[in-house]
Write an enzyme that holds these catalytic residues in place. Sequence first.
Site, short mmCIF file in Angstrom:
data_model
loop_
_atom_site.label_atom_id
_atom_site.label_comp_id
_atom_site.label_asym_id
_atom_site.label_seq_id
_atom_site.Cartn_x
_atom_site.Cartn_y
_atom_site.Cartn_z
N LYS A 67 0.99 -1.58 0.24
CA LYS A 67 0.05 0.21 -0.25
C LYS A 67 1.19 1.19 -0.48
CE LYS A 67 -4.74 -0.46 1.95
NZ LYS A 67 -4.80 0.19 3.23
C1 E4P Z 1 -8.37 0.88 3.25
O1 E4P Z 1 -7.31 -0.68 2.78
C2 E4P Z 1 -8.39 0.98 4.18
O2 E4P Z 1 -7.67 -0.21 4.49
C3 E4P Z 1 -9.72 1.29 4.95
O3 E4P Z 1 -10.54 0.65 4.16
C4 E4P Z 1 -9.64 2.49 5.82
O4 E4P Z 1 -10.69 2.35 6.16
P1 E4P Z 1 -11.68 3.33 7.51
O5 E4P Z 1 -11.94 4.29 6.88
O6 E4P Z 1 -13.25 2.87 8.12
O7 E4P Z 1 -10.93 3.80 8.18
#
Ligand code: E4P
Length: 215
Positions: free
Chosen positions: A83
Amino acid sequence: MKLFLDTANVDHIREINGWGILAGVTTNPSLVSREGRCMRDCLTEIAGIVSGPISAEALSMDTEGMVREAHELASIAENINIKIPMTSQGLAAVSILAKEGIKTNVTLVFSANQALLAAAAGATFASPFVGRMDDIGNRGMTVVEEIVDIYDLYDIPTQVIAASLRHPMHVTEAALAGAHIATIPYDVMVKMVHHTLTDIGIKRFLEDYEKIKDL
Ligand code: E4P
């Protein structure tokens, strides 16, 4: 649309993997910190459970640091993708990693133009954060719809991960929008299974069978 679990909790990953529906996992530093575990140990354990893609986040803000971290994270298991935050330094890192054959997930995407840039850099996945856009009064799913339309129009191979999903309707909407993947929190995945009419139906069938089982 493939279903990923958005968590670093290995018990939840094991449980949902047991349903036979799990295609991958996304993690982020907040999710790992919620487990109170070292990032590498946690990712190693997840990789022992799930054979599909697992997203692990690089935390450096400079390109060189992101690439170095990506090499370290990718060495944990071959299904780990990196990521990378949606910044100019991140795009440069994605481009270098793509040439090396390391898969990336460009994270914190909030517009179609950011998704276009991620794809042009060679990202394997782009993750628009739907719930966080909803939180500030913008319809997040509109951005997912735009990205899917643009990628389709130009045959762009980058896959859209609908992320930051908060409830089952988000999952349905992501599927209707044509997202390749929805990454889903554990509690939302559990809610997706249940329907009151299913519970009532099971109860009634069992009660009716009781009446005839000794005949
Ligand atoms: C995705 O890869 C993220 O880890 C996640 O969906 C973030 O979600 P949030 O906005 O609920 O923290």
